[in-house]
Design an enzyme around this catalytic site. Sequence first.
Site, mmCIF file in Angstrom:
data_model
loop_
_atom_site.group_PDB
_atom_site.id
_atom_site.type_symbol
_atom_site.label_atom_id
_atom_site.label_comp_id
_atom_site.label_asym_id
_atom_site.label_seq_id
_atom_site.Cartn_x
_atom_site.Cartn_y
_atom_site.Cartn_z
ATOM 1 N N SER A 44 -0.919 0.654 1.160
ATOM 2 C CA SER A 44 -1.694 0.468 0.363
ATOM 3 C C SER A 44 -2.255 -0.947 0.126
ATOM 4 C CB SER A 44 -1.292 0.943 -1.049
ATOM 5 O OG SER A 44 -1.510 2.183 -1.061
ATOM 6 N N VAL B 129 -10.122 3.555 1.864
ATOM 7 C CA VAL B 129 -11.204 2.163 1.856
ATOM 8 C C VAL B 129 -11.269 1.713 3.281
ATOM 9 C CG1 VAL B 129 -10.655 1.723 -0.651
ATOM 10 C CG2 VAL B 129 -9.110 0.650 1.317
ATOM 11 N N GLN C 174 -6.000 -2.023 1.042
ATOM 12 C CA GLN C 174 -6.909 -3.036 0.189
ATOM 13 C C GLN C 174 -7.270 -4.008 0.527
ATOM 14 O OE1 GLN C 174 -6.208 -2.457 -4.041
ATOM 15 N NE2 GLN C 174 -5.293 -0.619 -3.989
ATOM 16 N N ILE D 157 -9.287 7.225 -6.273
ATOM 17 C CA ILE D 157 -8.740 7.306 -4.782
ATOM 18 C C ILE D 157 -10.101 7.159 -4.201
ATOM 19 C CG2 ILE D 157 -7.453 8.349 -3.230
ATOM 20 C CD1 ILE D 157 -5.842 8.094 -5.748
ATOM 21 N N MET D 158 -9.760 6.275 -3.079
ATOM 22 C CA MET D 158 -10.885 6.418 -1.893
ATOM 23 C C MET D 158 -10.223 5.735 -0.648
ATOM 24 S SD MET D 158 -14.379 4.317 -1.891
ATOM 25 C CE MET D 158 -15.531 4.200 -0.778
ATOM 26 N N HIS E 108 -0.885 7.185 -6.120
ATOM 27 C CA HIS E 108 -1.733 6.033 -5.676
ATOM 28 C C HIS E 108 -1.949 4.865 -6.820
ATOM 29 C CE1 HIS E 108 -2.274 9.048 -2.884
ATOM 30 N NE2 HIS E 108 -2.771 8.124 -1.797
ATOM 31 N N PRO E 109 -2.117 3.551 -6.167
ATOM 32 C CA PRO E 109 -2.512 2.647 -7.232
ATOM 33 C C PRO E 109 -4.162 2.815 -7.478
ATOM 34 C CG PRO E 109 -2.150 1.626 -4.907
ATOM 35 C CD PRO E 109 -1.849 3.254 -4.838
#
Length: 167
Positions: free
Chosen positions: A81, A120, A85, A117-118, A68-69
């Site tokens: 992602s 979002v 984001q 990590i969440m 994950h970024p």
Amino acid sequence: MVSIKQLSDVSYSEFIHILKDIFEHSPWVPERTWNYRPFSSIEDLHGKMAGRVNEASDEEKLRLIRAHPNLGTRLAMSNSSVQEQASAGLSDLTAEEYENFSQLNKQYMEKFGFPFIMAVKGRTKGEIYECMEKRIAHGVKDEFETALAEIEKIALFRLCEIIQNEE
């Protein structure tokens, strides 16, 4: 979109192709889920995919987390992602916000050895930053488990975007 029934009936290679990015850059998850067909719902599929993650070794789980970024950075990431984001306002950070996120991401990475990590979706950049500030105080084991739980949430959001349940 594909229906859950159609997904249960596609070939192995198509199944992997459709689900390869549900768990960020980790096609091993759908590969290990293939034999659990048919699926009765998105929730059933999600549960079976999450089960394969839970059965994985700690090293595999760590690789999944590290795939994950960092949130709020400008690195290359999967299309999912990028969209997630952007929806949280992380693609429109001011210079000061970007610097704050970068510094907190750096501290987090140094402490835990993996990115924050969440899930979002539906969150604001302020909520995300506050959560980062709180979670950096966690212990490594707790944060490892929290990261995996957030990855499961992300996966469910992603499945709901590409699959429709039968009515």
